[in-house]
Design an enzyme around this catalytic site. Structure first.
Site, mmCIF file in Angstrom:
data_model
loop_
_atom_site.group_PDB
_atom_site.id
_atom_site.type_symbol
_atom_site.label_atom_id
_atom_site.label_comp_id
_atom_site.label_asym_id
_atom_site.label_seq_id
_atom_site.Cartn_x
_atom_site.Cartn_y
_atom_site.Cartn_z
ATOM 1 N N TYR A 140 0.809 -1.214 0.000
ATOM 2 C CA TYR A 140 0.000 0.000 0.000
ATOM 3 C C TYR A 140 0.847 1.271 0.000
ATOM 4 C CZ TYR A 140 -4.693 -1.885 0.608
ATOM 5 O OH TYR A 140 -5.898 -2.487 0.415
ATOM 6 N N LYS A 191 3.274 -15.391 3.333
ATOM 7 C CA LYS A 191 3.546 -16.189 2.129
ATOM 8 C C LYS A 191 5.049 -16.459 2.138
ATOM 9 C CE LYS A 191 2.263 -18.099 -1.771
ATOM 10 N NZ LYS A 191 1.354 -19.258 -1.851
ATOM 11 N N ASP A 224 -2.764 -18.320 1.101
ATOM 12 C CA ASP A 224 -3.714 -19.048 0.245
ATOM 13 C C ASP A 224 -4.476 -20.084 1.070
ATOM 14 O OD1 ASP A 224 -1.289 -20.362 0.564
ATOM 15 O OD2 ASP A 224 -1.197 -21.145 -1.482
ATOM 16 N N ASP A 248 -6.350 -6.924 3.886
ATOM 17 C CA ASP A 248 -7.453 -6.312 3.142
ATOM 18 C C ASP A 248 -8.343 -7.406 2.567
ATOM 19 O OD1 ASP A 248 -8.925 -4.257 1.760
ATOM 20 O OD2 ASP A 248 -7.874 -4.848 -0.069
ATOM 21 N N ASP A 252 -12.286 -9.060 4.103
ATOM 22 C CA ASP A 252 -13.540 -9.093 3.325
ATOM 23 C C ASP A 252 -14.126 -10.503 3.315
ATOM 24 O OD1 ASP A 252 -13.505 -6.392 2.669
ATOM 25 O OD2 ASP A 252 -13.958 -6.740 0.553
HETATM 26 C C1 IPM Z 1 -10.507 -1.241 3.370
HETATM 27 C C2 IPM Z 1 -10.726 -0.671 1.990
HETATM 28 C C3 IPM Z 1 -9.579 0.298 1.697
HETATM 29 C C4 IPM Z 1 -8.294 -0.495 1.741
HETATM 30 C C5 IPM Z 1 -9.728 1.090 0.391
HETATM 31 C C6 IPM Z 1 -11.041 1.827 0.318
HETATM 32 C C7 IPM Z 1 -8.579 2.035 0.183
HETATM 33 O O1 IPM Z 1 -10.820 -1.676 1.056
HETATM 34 O O2 IPM Z 1 -10.490 -0.458 4.346
HETATM 35 O O3 IPM Z 1 -10.382 -2.456 3.487
HETATM 36 O O4 IPM Z 1 -7.906 -1.099 0.731
HETATM 37 O O5 IPM Z 1 -7.643 -0.509 2.782
HETATM 38 MG MG MG Z 2 -10.836 -3.649 1.904
#
Ligand code: IPM
Ligand code: MG
Length: 368
Positions: A140, A191, A224, A248, A252
Site C-alpha cells: 500500500y 507467504k 492461500d 485487506d 472481506d
Molecule cells: C478497506 C478498503 C480500503 C483499503 C480502500 C477503500 C482504500 O478496502 O479499508 O479495506 O484497501 O484498505
Molecule cells: Mg478492503
C-alpha cells in the site's frame, strides 16, 4: 467530555454516520459519558469542495480529537481522477499521517444472523474471530511505485512490498496482547514460501512469541491456505495477524461469514504516546456502496458497532460498549433487518428505522 471527529465521507457514509450520531447523542444526554462532536471532510466530497481528498483542516481536527469516526469514501464519480485526487488517497492519507498501524477487524456472528451467512449455519454459529491487519506498510505504501512506458512501448507497473522488522514487532505485540485476553491463540498469515519479506515477518513474530508470550499458542499459515481455511472451518481461529495487503483481502472474506459486509466494524489504532494519547479511527469495513447511497436502505450496524469499539478501545467505557453491543443483538433477535441481511419471510426496514430500533433498545437497557 470527549471530543469526537465525525467524518461522513461519500456514498452511504452520511446515512450510517447519521444513525450513529443518534447513539452518540443518547449517551451525552442520558449518561455521564459525554461527547462533543465536530465534523470534517474526507474523500470524494472533500475533493469536490476543497480540491483535495485529504484537506489539512481534516488532519488538524483529527489530531485534536480524542477519536475519529468515519463513514466511507469513494465512488464511481471519482474513479477516473489522477491517483492523488482519488477519495481512497484521503483514507490512506489519514491512516498514514496518524500512524494508525493496527487495524482490528472483528468478525463476530450474531446467532440470529447465522442463517444469513452464505455458509452453513453450523460452520459460522458462535464464530468470534479477530483479524489484525497491519495498516501503514506493505504494498500500500512501499516505494518505489509507478507505472512507466518502456522503450519498446510496453508499460511496466511496479509496487513494492516492504516491511521493517520494527513494524512487524509492534503489530505482533498488539496481536499477542489481544490473543492473551481472548482464547490465547494467534495465527500469523504470510507467504513465507515465496516472498522473502514475509519470511522475515514470520521470523520476527516467532521471536516475539517465544520471548514475551509463551502463554499464547502461535501458529503460522500461508495466505492461500488461510483464505481457504476461513471458509472451510473459520472457528479454528481466534486472532489472525497479517500484513496490509493480505489483511485487506482476508477481512472481506471474514466479513461474509457474519452474513453481510454491513455488519463489520473496525478500529485503526496508533501507538500510545508518552502522554497516554493514542490516535484512533473507527470505521465500518464496508465501503461507500454508491449503488444504494441516498436511498435510506444501508445497514448502519457496522458503524454503530464501530462506535462501540471506540467506547471500548479509546475510552475504556466497557459497560457502555457492552450495552450497545447488546442493544444491537436484541434488535437482531427481534427480527429487525436491513435489506442486506433480510431472510426469507422478513420485511426489510430502512437505515433510519434500524438506527431508531437500536436507540430504543439502548433506552430500555439503560433504564434497567
Ligand atoms: C478497506 C478498503 C480500503 C483499503 C480502500 C477503500 C482504500 O478496502 O479499508 O479495506 O484497501 O484498505
Ligand atoms: Mg478492503
Amino acid at each position: 467530555m470527549k471530543k469526537l471527529l465525525l467524518i461522513e465521507g461519500d456514498g452511504i457514509g452520511p446515512e450510517v454516520v447519521g444513525q450513529t450520531k443518534k447513539i452518540i447523542d443518547f449517551f451525552t444526554k442520558n449518561t455521564d459519558k459525554k461527547f462533543e462532536t465536530e465534523s470534517a471532510l474526507l474523500g470524494g466530497i472533500a475533493y469536490d469542495q476543497t480540491g483535495t481528498p485529504f484537506p489539512q483542516e481534516t488532519l488538524k481536527l483529527a489530531t485534536q480529537a480524542d477519536a475519529t469516526l468515519l463513514g466511507a469514501v469513494g465512488g464511481p464519480k471519482w474513479e477516473s481522477l489522477e491517483y492523488k485526487y482519488r477519495p481512497e488517497r484521503g483514507l490512506l492519507g489519514i491512516r498514514k499521517e496518524l500512524s494508525l498501524f493496527a487495524n482490528l477487524r472483528p468478525a463476530k456472528v450474531f446467532n440470529s444472523l447465522a442463517e444469513s451467512s452464505t455458509l452453513k449455519p453450523e460452520i459460522v454459529k458462535g464464530l468470534d474471530i479477530m483479524i489484525v491487519r497491519e495498516l501503514t506498510g506493505d504494498l500500500y505504501f512501499g516505494e518505489p511505485r509507478y507505472v512507466k512506458t518502456l522503450q519498446d512501448g510496453s508499460r511496466q507497473g511496479v509496487n513494492t512490498m516492504t516491511y521493517n522488522s520494527k513494524e512487524v514487532e509492534r503489530i505482533a505485540k498488539v496481536s499477542f496482547d489481544l490473543a492473551r485476553v481472548r482464547n490465547k491463540k494467534l495465527c500469523s498469515v504470510d507467504k513465507a514460501n515465496v516472498i522473502e519479506t514475509t519470511e522475515m515477518w514470520r521470523e520476527v513474530v516467532t521471536e516475539i512469541g517465544s520471548k514475551d508470550y509463551p502463554d499464547v499458542m502461535l501458529s503460522h499459515m500461508y495466505v492461500d491456505n488461510a483464505s481457504m481455511q476461513l471458509v472451510r472451518n473459520p472457528k479454528q481461529f481466534d486472532v489472525i495477524v497479517t500484513g496490509n495487503m493480505f489483511g485487506d483481502i482476508l477481512s472481506d472474506t471474514a466479513s461474509m461469514l457474519t452474513g453481510s459486509l454491513g455488519m463489520l466494524p473496525s478500529a485503526s489504532l496508533g501507538e500510545k504516546q508518552k502522554d497516554g494519547k493514542q490516535f484512533a479511527l473507527y470505521e465500518p469495513v464496508h465501503g461507500s456502496a454508491p449503488d444504494i447511497a441516498g436511498k435510506n436502505i444501508a445497514n448502519p450496524l457496522a458503524t454503530i458497532l464501530s462506535f462501540s469499539m471506540m467506547l471500548r478501545y479509546s475510552f475504556g467505557y466497557i459497560h457502555e460498549a457492552d450495552m450497545l453491543d447488546l442493544a444491537v443483538e436484541n434488535v437482531l433477535e427481534l427480527g429487525m433487518r436491513t435489506s442486506d441481511i433480510v431472510g426469507i419471510n422478513q420485511k426489510p426496514i430502512s437505515c433510519s428505522q434500524m438506527g431508531d430500533c437500536v436507540l430504543e433498545q439502548l433506552i430500555k437497557l439503560s433504564n434497567k
